[in-house]
Design an enzyme around this catalytic site. Structure first.
Site, PDB file in Angstrom:
ATOM      1  CB  ILE A 108      -6.802   0.532   4.270  1.00  0.00           C
ATOM      2  CG1 ILE A 108      -7.245  -0.767   4.955  1.00  0.00           C
ATOM      3  CG2 ILE A 108      -7.105   1.747   5.153  1.00  0.00           C
ATOM      4  CD1 ILE A 108      -6.480  -1.083   6.223  1.00  0.00           C
ATOM      5  CB  CYS A 149      -0.983  -0.074   1.167  1.00  0.00           C
ATOM      6  SG  CYS A 149      -2.434   0.938   0.907  1.00  0.00           S
ATOM      7  NE  ARG A 157      -0.484   9.485  -1.603  1.00  0.00           N
ATOM      8  CZ  ARG A 157      -0.392  10.519  -0.777  1.00  0.00           C
ATOM      9  NH1 ARG A 157       0.096  11.669  -1.187  1.00  0.00           N
ATOM     10  NH2 ARG A 157      -0.800  10.395   0.467  1.00  0.00           N
ATOM     11  CD  GLU A 217      -0.066  -5.258   6.195  1.00  0.00           C
ATOM     12  OE1 GLU A 217      -0.047  -5.978   5.172  1.00  0.00           O
ATOM     13  OE2 GLU A 217      -0.309  -4.038   6.156  1.00  0.00           O
ATOM     14  CG  HIS A 248      -3.023  -3.280   4.083  1.00  0.00           C
ATOM     15  ND1 HIS A 248      -1.930  -2.596   4.562  1.00  0.00           N
ATOM     16  CD2 HIS A 248      -3.803  -2.367   3.469  1.00  0.00           C
ATOM     17  CE1 HIS A 248      -2.037  -1.321   4.266  1.00  0.00           C
ATOM     18  NE2 HIS A 248      -3.172  -1.142   3.598  1.00  0.00           N
TER      19      HIS A 248
HETATM   20  N1  GLN Z   1      -3.534   6.414   1.194  1.00  0.00           N
HETATM   21  C1  GLN Z   1      -2.224   6.114   1.719  1.00  0.00           C
HETATM   22  C2  GLN Z   1      -1.134   6.893   0.985  1.00  0.00           C
HETATM   23  O1  GLN Z   1      -1.386   7.520   0.015  1.00  0.00           O
HETATM   24  C3  GLN Z   1      -1.946   4.631   1.633  1.00  0.00           C
HETATM   25  C4  GLN Z   1      -2.920   3.867   2.484  1.00  0.00           C
HETATM   26  C5  GLN Z   1      -2.378   2.633   3.121  1.00  0.00           C
HETATM   27  O2  GLN Z   1      -1.169   2.396   3.172  1.00  0.00           O
HETATM   28  N2  GLN Z   1      -3.260   1.854   3.688  1.00  0.00           N
HETATM   29  O3  GLN Z   1      -0.024   6.875   1.406  1.00  0.00           O
END
Ligand code: GLN
Length: 196
Positions: free
Chosen positions: A139, A83, A110, A177, A175
């Site tokens: 997320i 992420c 992003r 994890e 994710h």
């Molecule tokens: N939205 C976050 C970013 O731009 C990433 C989100 C995440 O790592 N769960 O850094």
């Protein structure tokens, strides 16, 4: 059995404890937090966790870790970004002027699965992890909008790449994890043993 593989988890901000807990469930692997440039020399591989890429990128620079981390990964240290960690690894960020590690030949956008509330679960079969679908937790996830010729896509969701690998670098927009399924951590440990 061969000596334990030491996998560092960059621990400046974000989901560090969750990655360390997942690594603790993988045989033959020792997970250690990495928050200083000097600690980069004692790991066989590194995970860049999720969190907030802008914050992690700023802390990397403030702590004098940005150049050493880039140099170690450029020299072949196996690295996996989840992420925000994937955003750090990406060569191009479509909607951000900042570049961080910038070594993996992918473009990302992003927060492109939607805004703050757009977190969701799904599942997909991932190449190399067997036939059982892998649970996917997104997320505020980045979308991978381009993969270069050296990048192999391991899984897609709705026609968009969500997991990929380029040599010793791996990236997931989700994710692993945050699940009880440690197959991706085991897969990364195998990649690290091969590439280290
Ligand atoms: N939205 C976050 C970013 O731009 C990433 C989100 C995440 O790592 N769960 O850094």
């Amino acid at each position: 059995m061969s000596a334990a593989l030491t996998i560092g988890v960059l621990s400046l901000q974000g989901g560090v404890a969750e990655h360390l807990a997942a690594l603790a469930r993988v045989d033959g692997v020792r997970g250690v937090p990495v928050s200083k440039a000097s600690e980069l020399g004692s790991v066989d591989a590194i995970i860049l966790p999720g969190g907030e890429s802008t914050a992690i990128g700023r802390l990397l620079r403030d702590f004098g870790m940005a150049d050493p981390l880039r140099e170690r990964i450029a020299a072949g240290l196996p690295a996996w970004g989840t992420c925000a960690g994937m955003i750090l690894l990406a060569k191009d960020i479509d909607n951000d002027d900042r570049r961080h590690v910038g070594l993996m030949d992918i473009s990302v956008r992003r927060n492109a699965y939607g805004g703050q509330l757009s977190s969701f679960d799904a599942s997909a079969v991932i190449d190399g992890l067997g036939e059982r679908p892998f649970p996917l937790v997104f997320i505020r996830a980045p979308v991978i909008t381009r993969t270069g010729p050296a990048v192999e896509v391991l899984a897609s969701l709705d026609g968009r790449a969500i997991a990929c690998v380029q040599g010793a670098m791996a990236a997931t927009s989700f994710h692993p994890e945050l699940t009880r399924d440690e197959r991706f951590h085991r897969w990364f440990a195998a990649l690290a043993r091969r590439e280290a």
